[in-house]
Design a protein around this motif. Structure first.
Motif, PDB file in Angstrom:
ATOM      1  N   SER A   1       0.827  -1.214   0.000  1.00  0.00           N
ATOM      2  CA  SER A   1       0.000   0.000   0.000  1.00  0.00           C
ATOM      3  C   SER A   1       0.860   1.262   0.000  1.00  0.00           C
ATOM      4  N   ASP A   2       2.018   1.216   0.683  1.00  0.00           N
ATOM      5  CA  ASP A   2       2.925   2.370   0.675  1.00  0.00           C
ATOM      6  C   ASP A   2       3.446   2.631  -0.735  1.00  0.00           C
ATOM      7  N   MET A   3       3.803   1.566  -1.426  1.00  0.00           N
ATOM      8  CA  MET A   3       4.336   1.715  -2.778  1.00  0.00           C
ATOM      9  C   MET A   3       3.234   2.119  -3.756  1.00  0.00           C
ATOM     10  N   GLN A   4       2.012   1.694  -3.481  1.00  0.00           N
ATOM     11  CA  GLN A   4       0.899   2.105  -4.324  1.00  0.00           C
ATOM     12  C   GLN A   4       0.686   3.614  -4.227  1.00  0.00           C
TER      13      GLN A   4
ATOM     14  N   LEU B   1       8.728  -0.313 -13.574  1.00  0.00           N
ATOM     15  CA  LEU B   1       9.532   0.340 -12.544  1.00  0.00           C
ATOM     16  C   LEU B   1       8.953  -0.017 -11.180  1.00  0.00           C
ATOM     17  N   ASP B   2       9.541  -0.994 -10.526  1.00  0.00           N
ATOM     18  CA  ASP B   2       9.089  -1.444  -9.207  1.00  0.00           C
ATOM     19  C   ASP B   2       9.641  -0.484  -8.152  1.00  0.00           C
ATOM     20  N   LEU B   3       8.769   0.054  -7.311  1.00  0.00           N
ATOM     21  CA  LEU B   3       9.157   1.107  -6.368  1.00  0.00           C
ATOM     22  C   LEU B   3       9.597   0.585  -5.007  1.00  0.00           C
ATOM     23  N   ARG B   4       9.735  -0.712  -4.841  1.00  0.00           N
ATOM     24  CA  ARG B   4      10.083  -1.251  -3.526  1.00  0.00           C
ATOM     25  C   ARG B   4      11.372  -0.644  -2.969  1.00  0.00           C
ATOM     26  N   CYS B   5      12.355  -0.429  -3.817  1.00  0.00           N
ATOM     27  CA  CYS B   5      13.655   0.061  -3.343  1.00  0.00           C
ATOM     28  C   CYS B   5      13.805   1.573  -3.450  1.00  0.00           C
ATOM     29  N   LEU B   6      12.714   2.275  -3.733  1.00  0.00           N
ATOM     30  CA  LEU B   6      12.755   3.740  -3.741  1.00  0.00           C
ATOM     31  C   LEU B   6      12.156   4.241  -2.426  1.00  0.00           C
ATOM     32  N   GLU B   7      13.016   4.596  -1.499  1.00  0.00           N
ATOM     33  CA  GLU B   7      12.529   5.015  -0.186  1.00  0.00           C
ATOM     34  C   GLU B   7      12.050   6.467  -0.223  1.00  0.00           C
ATOM     35  N   ALA B   8      11.222   6.814   0.745  1.00  0.00           N
ATOM     36  CA  ALA B   8      10.599   8.137   0.771  1.00  0.00           C
ATOM     37  C   ALA B   8      11.625   9.259   0.778  1.00  0.00           C
ATOM     38  N   THR B   9      12.764   9.040   1.423  1.00  0.00           N
ATOM     39  CA  THR B   9      13.800  10.076   1.502  1.00  0.00           C
ATOM     40  C   THR B   9      14.431  10.378   0.147  1.00  0.00           C
ATOM     41  N   ASP B  10      14.284   9.474  -0.823  1.00  0.00           N
ATOM     42  CA  ASP B  10      14.859   9.677  -2.154  1.00  0.00           C
ATOM     43  C   ASP B  10      13.845  10.182  -3.173  1.00  0.00           C
ATOM     44  N   GLN B  11      12.598  10.333  -2.763  1.00  0.00           N
ATOM     45  CA  GLN B  11      11.540  10.592  -3.738  1.00  0.00           C
ATOM     46  C   GLN B  11      11.684  11.950  -4.421  1.00  0.00           C
ATOM     47  N   ALA B  12      12.010  13.006  -3.676  1.00  0.00           N
ATOM     48  CA  ALA B  12      12.137  14.346  -4.273  1.00  0.00           C
ATOM     49  C   ALA B  12      13.271  14.376  -5.289  1.00  0.00           C
ATOM     50  N   ALA B  13      14.409  13.794  -4.931  1.00  0.00           N
ATOM     51  CA  ALA B  13      15.544  13.745  -5.863  1.00  0.00           C
ATOM     52  C   ALA B  13      15.211  12.903  -7.080  1.00  0.00           C
ATOM     53  N   PHE B  14      14.420  11.847  -6.892  1.00  0.00           N
ATOM     54  CA  PHE B  14      14.008  10.988  -7.997  1.00  0.00           C
ATOM     55  C   PHE B  14      13.173  11.786  -9.002  1.00  0.00           C
ATOM     56  N   ILE B  15      12.257  12.593  -8.522  1.00  0.00           N
ATOM     57  CA  ILE B  15      11.425  13.416  -9.406  1.00  0.00           C
ATOM     58  C   ILE B  15      12.285  14.429 -10.151  1.00  0.00           C
ATOM     59  N   ASP B  16      13.200  15.070  -9.444  1.00  0.00           N
ATOM     60  CA  ASP B  16      14.083  16.063 -10.060  1.00  0.00           C
ATOM     61  C   ASP B  16      14.955  15.413 -11.135  1.00  0.00           C
TER      62      ASP B  16
END
Length: 470
Positions: A359-362, A445-460
């Motif tokens: 659910s978090d990854m969703q 693109l499976d998001l399991r290994c994309l932690e919340a702390t990396d999300q902003a940098a991922f978007i950028d």
């Protein structure tokens, strides 16, 4: 008539105002080499061109030199986003270290340490002593030693205990690990002779007992952590093989491969036999990895009977295969986390990724859909989707975890293959490459290994995507 004299000299380019920044950053030696190379390329192209073409400018030459310097100094080992769905991905570095391990490595890099110095008596110490007590406490073994990976651990054990003698192994356990390294080949390099017993799918206790001879050095079990045989099968338990070995005064060796220190069912994960269970079943020597299910740095850990570990440590190969201070600095705090199992899923990065709720990854996929779609334009369609993660290519590869991520498809089904290949390549060229998986005419693109702390940098990072014209 055009000649090389129409081009600026190396000295003139070195004195160019723009070069000052390059000199400060890259140094005179490399800047001079890069400028010479740029001039040589430009000279060859210009002299071969039509008379109407003008000589390259100083700025154009310095552009070429700067690009060459950037390529030369760019790191080869780069951070990537692992969106493959495989948490312990061998090609992407396997386990991510917990913060405690990273802090310890930084300290070991910056300060002298008691790597082989006994602070109690001021004499020479043994680097294994830094972690041996912890390992024994967590596994129930009498002694332990560390080498650089599990293949090295198996090599060292067999070289010590079975050189020029025979080792009995079930045919169903003659595994091949990543990079085409095979158990029979490791045995050969260790000087041991493989004796295969049973069949691929069925091995019985009598197969082991009947194969024992005066040349037998040990019985060995190899845990099939990277594949599974199903159907009409039969294998012999560790305890039963240990009993046969001990009846004939022989040691029993177990190569656990990935190895785990805890029962993973406590977190709703698939069962995997633990090191402690293997030791308690009667194994005299157990080898396993530090950077798979354990969640630490790359290492091969050997535990078992004190007398056998002592022999192994005296083998001259041990020095060639030993680990350095950075591995030990990372391993000790990782092992210490297991002393506090109530907090393990929060503090051990690998376990935290294993136990992320779908659910978090969703929710994450729903947030990321719009910025990813914006970066891709109208040539592709981005949709959130349920998917399955894999624990690891060499650790429980057939077990899956419910996950969620983004599925990217071509807006033009007729060109789907071409456009998805182009996109996959473009994502690998990003400042921080994004690694997914192509299947079923889509990029997953499976998001399991994309932690919340990396999300902003991922978007950028996606804002820097450059796609070829469709």
């Amino acid at each position: 008539m055009r000649t090389a004299s129409h081009l600026p000299s190396v000295d003139k380019l070195l004195q160019h105002p723009r070069t000052a920044g390059l000199l400060a950053h890259y140094g005179k030696t490399q800047c001079t080499d890069a400028i010479r190379a740029a001039l040589a390329d430009a000279r060859a192209q210009w002299l071969a061109a039509k008379d109407s073409q003008t000589a390259p400018s100083a700025d154009a030459l310095l552009d070429a030199a700067e690009h060459a310097l950037q390529r030369l100094f760019a790191p080869r080992l780069r951070a990537v986003y692992n969106l493959t769905g495989t948490v312990l991905h061998t090609n992407l570095g396997r386990a991510l270290l917990p913060q405690e391990a990273m802090d310890a490595v930084v300290q070991a890099l910056a300060t002298p340490s008691n790597l082989e110095y006994d602070l109690a008596d001021g004499g020479r110490g043994d680097r294994d002593d830094l972690v041996e007590d912890l390992i024994c406490r967590l596994t129930g073994a009498e002694a332990a030693t560390i080498v650089n990976n599990n293949a090295a651990a198996v090599l060292l054990v067999l070289s010590t205990l079975a050189s020029n003698r025979e080792v009995i192994v079930s045919r169903g356990e003659l595994v091949e690990i990543g990079g085409a390294f095979r158990i029979p080949d490791v045995m050969t390099r260790a000087g041991a002779t493989l004796v295969e017993v049973g069949t691929t799918n069925r091995t019985h206790e009598k197969d082991y007992a009947e194969a024992i001879s005066g040349q037998t050095a040990a019985l060995m079990k190899v845990h099939c952590s990277n594949y599974a045989i199903s159907g009409f099968t039969k294998s012999v338990s560790d305890a039963a093989v240990a009993n046969i070995a001990h009846t004939h005064q022989l040691p029993m060796i177990v190569d656990l491969g990935s190895g785990t220190l805890v029962d993973m069912r406590a977190w709703g994960l698939p069962y995997e036999v633990t090191v402690r269970e293997t030791v308690e079943a009667g194994a005299d020597i157990v080898t396993f990895s530090g950077d798979k299910l354990l969640g630490g740095p790359q290492a091969g850990i050997i535990v078992g009977k004190k007398t056998l570990i002592a022999q192994i440590k005296k083998n001259p190969l041990k020095r060639a295969l030993r680990v350095g201070k950075l591995t030990l600095a990372a391993l000790e705090p990782t092992l210490s986390l297991y002393l506090h199992p109530e907090q393990l899923a929060l503090r051990l990065t690998t376990l935290r990724l294993f136990t992320r709720a779908a659910s978090d990854m969703q929710q994450q996929a729903e947030v990321l859909q719009a910025p990813v779609q914006s970066a891709l334009g109208t040539a592709y369609v981005v949709e959130p989707a349920a998917m399955s993660s894999q624990i690891g290519s060499g650790a429980l590869p057939v077990e899956s975890l419910p996950s969620h991520g983004l599925v990217i498809r071509s807006a033009d089904p007729r060109r789907a293959g071409q456009l998805l290949q182009q996109l996959e390549a473009a994502l690998r060229r990003l400042p921080r490459p994004v690694i997914g998986r192509l299947r079923q005419d889509a990029l997953w693109l499976d998001l399991r290994c994309l932690e919340a702390t990396d999300q902003a940098a991922f978007i950028d990072n996606w804002k820097k995507l450059i796609l070829a014209p469709v």
